[in-house]
Design a protein around this motif. Structure first.
Motif, PDB file in Angstrom:
ATOM      1  N   GLY A  23       0.812  -1.201   0.000  1.00 35.14           N
ATOM      2  CA  GLY A  23       0.000   0.000   0.000  1.00 35.14           C
ATOM      3  C   GLY A  23       0.854   1.262   0.000  1.00 35.14           C
ATOM      4  O   GLY A  23       1.932   1.317   0.589  1.00 35.14           O
ATOM      5  N   GLU A  24       0.379   2.283  -0.690  1.00 33.70           N
ATOM      6  CA  GLU A  24       1.073   3.561  -0.759  1.00 33.70           C
ATOM      7  C   GLU A  24       0.520   4.476   0.334  1.00 33.70           C
ATOM      8  O   GLU A  24      -0.669   4.810   0.350  1.00 33.70           O
ATOM      9  N   ILE A  25       1.362   4.890   1.258  1.00 36.81           N
ATOM     10  CA  ILE A  25       0.932   5.674   2.413  1.00 36.81           C
ATOM     11  C   ILE A  25       0.535   7.082   1.986  1.00 36.81           C
ATOM     12  O   ILE A  25       1.266   7.761   1.275  1.00 36.81           O
ATOM     13  N   VAL A  26      -0.638   7.518   2.426  1.00 34.94           N
ATOM     14  CA  VAL A  26      -1.155   8.837   2.102  1.00 34.94           C
ATOM     15  C   VAL A  26      -0.863   9.824   3.237  1.00 34.94           C
ATOM     16  O   VAL A  26      -0.501  10.971   3.004  1.00 34.94           O
ATOM     17  N   PHE A  27      -1.029   9.371   4.480  1.00 42.82           N
ATOM     18  CA  PHE A  27      -0.807  10.229   5.644  1.00 42.82           C
ATOM     19  C   PHE A  27      -0.295   9.380   6.800  1.00 42.82           C
ATOM     20  O   PHE A  27      -0.728   8.243   6.984  1.00 42.82           O
ATOM     21  N   THR A  28       0.628   9.944   7.582  1.00 46.77           N
ATOM     22  CA  THR A  28       1.130   9.277   8.779  1.00 46.77           C
ATOM     23  C   THR A  28       1.120  10.240   9.951  1.00 46.77           C
ATOM     24  O   THR A  28       1.667  11.340   9.864  1.00 46.77           O
ATOM     25  N   GLU A  29       0.492   9.810  11.042  1.00 45.29           N
ATOM     26  CA  GLU A  29       0.555  10.560  12.289  1.00 45.29           C
ATOM     27  C   GLU A  29       1.758  10.054  13.078  1.00 45.29           C
ATOM     28  O   GLU A  29       1.770   8.908  13.521  1.00 45.29           O
ATOM     29  N   THR A  30       2.755  10.908  13.259  1.00 43.05           N
ATOM     30  CA  THR A  30       4.004  10.500  13.906  1.00 43.05           C
ATOM     31  C   THR A  30       4.076  10.886  15.382  1.00 43.05           C
ATOM     32  O   THR A  30       4.987  10.446  16.082  1.00 43.05           O
ATOM     33  N   PHE A  31       3.152  11.731  15.834  1.00 44.17           N
ATOM     34  CA  PHE A  31       3.137  12.174  17.235  1.00 44.17           C
ATOM     35  C   PHE A  31       4.472  12.814  17.653  1.00 44.17           C
ATOM     36  O   PHE A  31       4.891  12.689  18.799  1.00 44.17           O
ATOM     37  N   ASP A  32       5.123  13.477  16.728  1.00 39.39           N
ATOM     38  CA  ASP A  32       6.432  14.055  17.035  1.00 39.39           C
ATOM     39  C   ASP A  32       6.348  15.202  18.037  1.00 39.39           C
ATOM     40  O   ASP A  32       7.250  15.367  18.866  1.00 39.39           O
ATOM     41  N   THR A  33       5.287  16.001  17.962  1.00 41.18           N
ATOM     42  CA  THR A  33       5.238  17.205  18.803  1.00 41.18           C
ATOM     43  C   THR A  33       4.180  17.167  19.906  1.00 41.18           C
ATOM     44  O   THR A  33       4.310  17.873  20.901  1.00 41.18           O
ATOM     45  N   ASN A  34       3.125  16.374  19.733  1.00 38.16           N
ATOM     46  CA  ASN A  34       2.069  16.297  20.752  1.00 38.16           C
ATOM     47  C   ASN A  34       1.236  15.030  20.551  1.00 38.16           C
ATOM     48  O   ASN A  34       1.578  14.192  19.702  1.00 38.16           O
ATOM     49  N   ASN A  35       0.152  14.908  21.314  1.00 37.11           N
ATOM     50  CA  ASN A  35      -0.674  13.692  21.220  1.00 37.11           C
ATOM     51  C   ASN A  35      -1.675  13.738  20.080  1.00 37.11           C
ATOM     52  O   ASN A  35      -2.470  12.799  19.911  1.00 37.11           O
ATOM     53  N   ALA A  36      -1.663  14.810  19.280  1.00 39.37           N
ATOM     54  CA  ALA A  36      -2.530  14.949  18.097  1.00 39.37           C
ATOM     55  C   ALA A  36      -4.007  14.767  18.426  1.00 39.37           C
ATOM     56  O   ALA A  36      -4.800  14.375  17.581  1.00 39.37           O
ATOM     57  N   SER A  37      -4.355  15.023  19.700  1.00 35.58           N
ATOM     58  CA  SER A  37      -5.744  14.907  20.176  1.00 35.58           C
ATOM     59  C   SER A  37      -6.311  13.494  20.035  1.00 35.58           C
ATOM     60  O   SER A  37      -7.497  13.317  19.746  1.00 35.58           O
ATOM     61  N   TRP A  38      -5.455  12.489  20.224  1.00 38.53           N
ATOM     62  CA  TRP A  38      -5.932  11.114  20.310  1.00 38.53           C
ATOM     63  C   TRP A  38      -6.372  10.852  21.745  1.00 38.53           C
ATOM     64  O   TRP A  38      -5.716  11.293  22.698  1.00 38.53           O
ATOM     65  N   ALA A  39      -7.467  10.136  21.895  1.00 36.87           N
ATOM     66  CA  ALA A  39      -8.058   9.901  23.216  1.00 36.87           C
ATOM     67  C   ALA A  39      -7.749   8.495  23.728  1.00 36.87           C
ATOM     68  O   ALA A  39      -7.267   7.632  22.991  1.00 36.87           O
ATOM     69  N   ASN A  40      -8.076   8.286  24.995  1.00 39.31           N
ATOM     70  CA  ASN A  40      -7.827   6.991  25.624  1.00 39.31           C
ATOM     71  C   ASN A  40      -9.005   6.043  25.432  1.00 39.31           C
ATOM     72  O   ASN A  40      -9.930   6.320  24.668  1.00 39.31           O
ATOM     73  N   SER A  41      -8.991   4.944  26.164  1.00 38.41           N
ATOM     74  CA  SER A  41      -9.993   3.892  25.967  1.00 38.41           C
ATOM     75  C   SER A  41     -11.415   4.369  26.234  1.00 38.41           C
ATOM     76  O   SER A  41     -12.354   3.971  25.552  1.00 38.41           O
ATOM     77  N   ALA A  42     -11.587   5.238  27.216  1.00 38.62           N
ATOM     78  CA  ALA A  42     -12.924   5.696  27.577  1.00 38.62           C
ATOM     79  C   ALA A  42     -13.332   6.969  26.850  1.00 38.62           C
ATOM     80  O   ALA A  42     -14.445   7.465  27.052  1.00 38.62           O
ATOM     81  N   ALA A  43     -12.438   7.523  26.042  1.00 38.22           N
ATOM     82  CA  ALA A  43     -12.683   8.770  25.312  1.00 38.22           C
ATOM     83  C   ALA A  43     -12.987   9.922  26.258  1.00 38.22           C
ATOM     84  O   ALA A  43     -13.653  10.890  25.879  1.00 38.22           O
ATOM     85  N   ASP A  44     -12.489   9.835  27.496  1.00 36.35           N
ATOM     86  CA  ASP A  44     -12.725  10.909  28.454  1.00 36.35           C
ATOM     87  C   ASP A  44     -11.474  11.740  28.741  1.00 36.35           C
ATOM     88  O   ASP A  44     -11.495  12.659  29.545  1.00 36.35           O
ATOM     89  N   ASP A  45     -10.372  11.406  28.078  1.00 35.89           N
ATOM     90  CA  ASP A  45      -9.133  12.162  28.235  1.00 35.89           C
ATOM     91  C   ASP A  45      -8.206  11.834  27.073  1.00 35.89           C
ATOM     92  O   ASP A  45      -8.338  10.787  26.431  1.00 35.89           O
ATOM     93  N   PHE A  46      -7.259  12.725  26.815  1.00 32.21           N
ATOM     94  CA  PHE A  46      -6.298  12.475  25.750  1.00 32.21           C
ATOM     95  C   PHE A  46      -5.134  11.642  26.277  1.00 32.21           C
ATOM     96  O   PHE A  46      -4.766  11.728  27.452  1.00 32.21           O
ATOM     97  N   VAL A  47      -4.547  10.835  25.394  1.00 30.36           N
ATOM     98  CA  VAL A  47      -3.429   9.986  25.782  1.00 30.36           C
ATOM     99  C   VAL A  47      -2.181  10.834  26.002  1.00 30.36           C
ATOM    100  O   VAL A  47      -2.102  11.985  25.571  1.00 30.36           O
ATOM    101  N   THR A  48      -1.200  10.241  26.671  1.00 31.07           N
ATOM    102  CA  THR A  48       0.014  10.962  27.045  1.00 31.07           C
ATOM    103  C   THR A  48       1.022  10.985  25.903  1.00 31.07           C
ATOM    104  O   THR A  48       1.269   9.958  25.266  1.00 31.07           O
TER     105      THR A  48
END
Length: 227
Positions: A23-48
């Motif tokens: 597959g040809e990659i279109v976009f990659t989230e590398t998390f180089d600078t922050n958590n990119a607003s990804w949430a945890n299992s309960a969706a009640d907080d952002f991951v570290t």
């Protein structure tokens, strides 16, 4: 007729001889600078977010869970959702029109045993969704492992559409989720497990693969007409 049969057979043989497209990659989230607003299992907080130590010693995100918690509820461990603007909503949209057929990510964990992971995509309402699995060995502890999940129509990797179908789910993707399983015998384990995530990518088929598929389709249709 005989020459065409040989050509048809040759095309089919070539198709089976070629490796499966990565597959040809279109976009990659590398998390180089922050958590990119990804949430945890309960969706009640952002991951570290962790600034170093990722796949290329760059940034990554991390969270903790227990097998008991997963067995008693949801297996979802990381969430990218449209309402959070995760990764700038790079994973949101009509995947069928965009041509997205694969989700890839790198994962690491410190569980005492190997663990299997999966990927899920769903609409903005989180239901229905489609879950894709890999058929390889579970992920070993304490090592970054690259995983690819196939989401193309008809793929055997998709184990459920939750009562729906490919067109419904992938015409309006709003959520992308990373899940982990509970190994047999660990359903009541309360030991905290650290799970790390890096390099989440969405991919389309490589042009060469698309061209070959089109050639085979055209050739086989011609063969039927000749008959």
């Amino acid at each position: 007729m005989r020459s065409w049969n040989l050509l048809s057979a040759g095309l089919i043989a070539c198709a089976f001889a070629l490796p499966v497209s990565a597959g040809e990659i279109v976009f990659t989230e590398t998390f180089d600078t922050n958590n990119a607003s990804w949430a945890n299992s309960a969706a009640d907080d952002f991951v570290t977010h962790v600034p170093t130590g990722g796949v290329l010693d760059s940034g990554y995100v991390t969270t903790q869970r227990t097998f008991e918690e997963i067995a008693g509820g949801s297996s979802v461990t990381f969430r990218a959702q449209d309402e959070f603007n995760s990764s700038g909503n790079a994973f949101v949209g009509n995947w069928r029109e965009l041509g997205y057929t694969q989700l890839k990510y790198s994962v690491r964990h410190n569980a005492p045993v190997p663990v299997s992971f999966s990927a899920r995509a769903s609409g903005p309402g989180n239901f229905p969704g489609a879950t894709s699995v890999t058929f390889g060995a579970p992920v070993l502890p304490n090592v970054w492992t690259d995983l690819t999940f196939e989401f193309s129509a008809g793929s055997p990797s998709i184990v459920t559409y939750e009562g729906s179908d490919h067109e419904t789910v992938f015409s309006n993707v709003g959520h992308v989720q990373v899940s982990m399983s509970v190994p047999v015998g660990f359903e009541t384990s309360t030991q905290p497990i650290t799970i790390d995530l890096d390099n989440v990518s969405v991919a389309v088929p490589e042009p060469s693969s698309v061209a070959l598929a089109s050639l085979l389709s055209l050739g086989l249709c011609w063969a039927r007409r000749k008959k």
